[in-house]
Design a protein around this motif. Structure first.
Motif: not given
Ligand code: ADP
Ligand code: ADP
Length: 237
Positions: A75-80, A106-107, A72-73
Motif C-alpha cells: 500500500r505504501q509503494l502504491r501511494r507513490n 490514500p485509503e 502494508k508495504g
C-alpha cells in the motif's frame, strides 16, 4: 529510482513474459517502452506497482526491494505510484471532481466517498490538478459526458492529486484519435517537466514515443532489445 536486476516473470501457464530484465530509471526521466503486442510491456510496468509479482531477480523502487513487500508495504509503494490505463477506469456516472476526490487521499473511508465529505484542502488540490490538465471547466460535469481525451485527462488529474513520485501509464493513448493522443502526450510531458515526476509509458505508437519521451526502451519477447535516447533511434529498432 527504479531498478530491475535480472528480473524474470513467468506466468502460471509457463509463459516467460520477462527474461532477465536489467534496467535502471532515474528520478525525473520520461521513458517510453515500445514493442509489439505481447512483447511484455504491460507485464514490465505492472511489476513496478506489484500488480504482478516477479518470479526471479530483484526489483528496487526508491532503494526498497519491492518483491518481498507485504500488505502494508505494498500500500505504501502504491501511494507513490500513479497508474494510468488505456481504458481510463473512471466512475462514469459521477462528476469529474468527485472522481478525483475519492482517490486523492490514500485509503479514504468509504463513508466519506458515499456521503461526499471532502475538506476544502482536498477540493483545492483536486481543482488544481484539473486545471493543470486543462479541464477545470469540466469539474462538475459527469464523466460520461466527456470525450475520450477529456476522460484520460480526468484520470491524469486523479493521479496528480495523489501526488505520486512515479507515473506508470499502460497504453494511455491507444484508444484516442491521433490529435487527442498528441495532446495527452503533451500533458505527460508537462507533468514530467514541471513536477519532475518520473514517467514510464507503454506505447505501441513509435512516432509518439520518439516525439515525446527522452528515453526509449524497446522490448521483444520479454527482452530489452534497445535502450537509448529518443533522438538516437534508427530504423533498425
Ligand atoms: P504487451 O503489454 O507488450 O502487449 P504483455 O505484458 O501484456 O505484453 O504480455 C506479454 C506476454 O505474456 C504475452 O505473450 C501475453 O500473452 C502473456 N501474458 C500476459 N498476461 C498473462 C497472464 N495473466 N497469464 C499468462 N500469460 C500472460
Ligand atoms: P491489457 O492491454 O490491459 O494488458 P490484455 O488484453 O493484454 O489487456 O490482457 C487482459 C488480461 O488478460 C490481463 O489481466 C492479462 O494479464 C491477461 N492475459 C493476457 N494474455 C493472457 C494469456 N495469454 N493468458 C492468460 N491471461 C492473459
Amino acid at each position: 529510482m527504479i531498478e530491475f536486476k535480472q528480473v524474470k516473470k513467468q506466468y502460471p501457464n509457463g509463459l516467460l513474459a520477462l527474461n532477465e530484465i536489467n534496467l535502471q530509471i532515474e528520478q525525473g526521466e520520461f521513458v517510453a517502452i515500445i514493442g509489439l503486442s505481447g512483447a511484455g510491456k504491460s507485464t514490465l510496468i505492472r511489476c513496478i506497482n506489484r500488480m504482478h509479482d516477479i518470479t526471479d531477480g530483484s526489483l528496487l523502487v526508491d532503494d526498497v526491494e519491492i518483491s518481498t513487500l507485504k500488505g502494508k508495504g505494498i500500500r505504501q509503494l502504491r501511494r507513490n505510484i500513479g497508474m494510468i490505463f488505456q481504458s481510463f477506469n473512471l466512475v462514469t456516472r459521477i462528476s469529474v471532481i468527485k472522481n478525483v476526490l475519492v482517490s486523492s487521499v490514500p485509503e479514504m473511508p468509504l463513508w466519506r466517498k458515499v456521503l461526499g465529505v471532502f475538506t476544502e484542502e482536498e477540493k483545492k488540490r483536486a481543482l488544481m490538478a484539473l486545471d493543470r490538465v486543462g479541464i477545470l471547466d469540466k469539474a462538475y460535469v459527469r464523466v460520461d459526458q466527456l470525450s475520450g481525451g477529456q476522460q484520460q485527462r480526468v484520470a491524469l488529474a486523479r493521479t496528480l492529486a495523489q501526488n505520486p513520485k512515479i507515473i506508470l501509464a499502460d497504453e494511455p493513448v491507444a484508444s484516442l484519435d491521433p490529435v487527442t493522443a498528441n495532446q495527452v502526450m503533451e500533458d505527460f510531458r508537462q507533468i514530467n517537466k514541471e513536477l519532475n515526476m518520473t514517467v514510464l509509458i507503454n506505447i505501441h505508437h513509435v512516432e509518439l514515443a520518439l516525439e515525446f519521451a527522452n528515453r526509449v526502451i524497446g522490448i521483444r519477447a520479454g527482452e530489452i532489445v534497445y535502450d537509448g535516447r529518443a533522438e538516437d533511434v534508427t530504423d533498425e529498432v
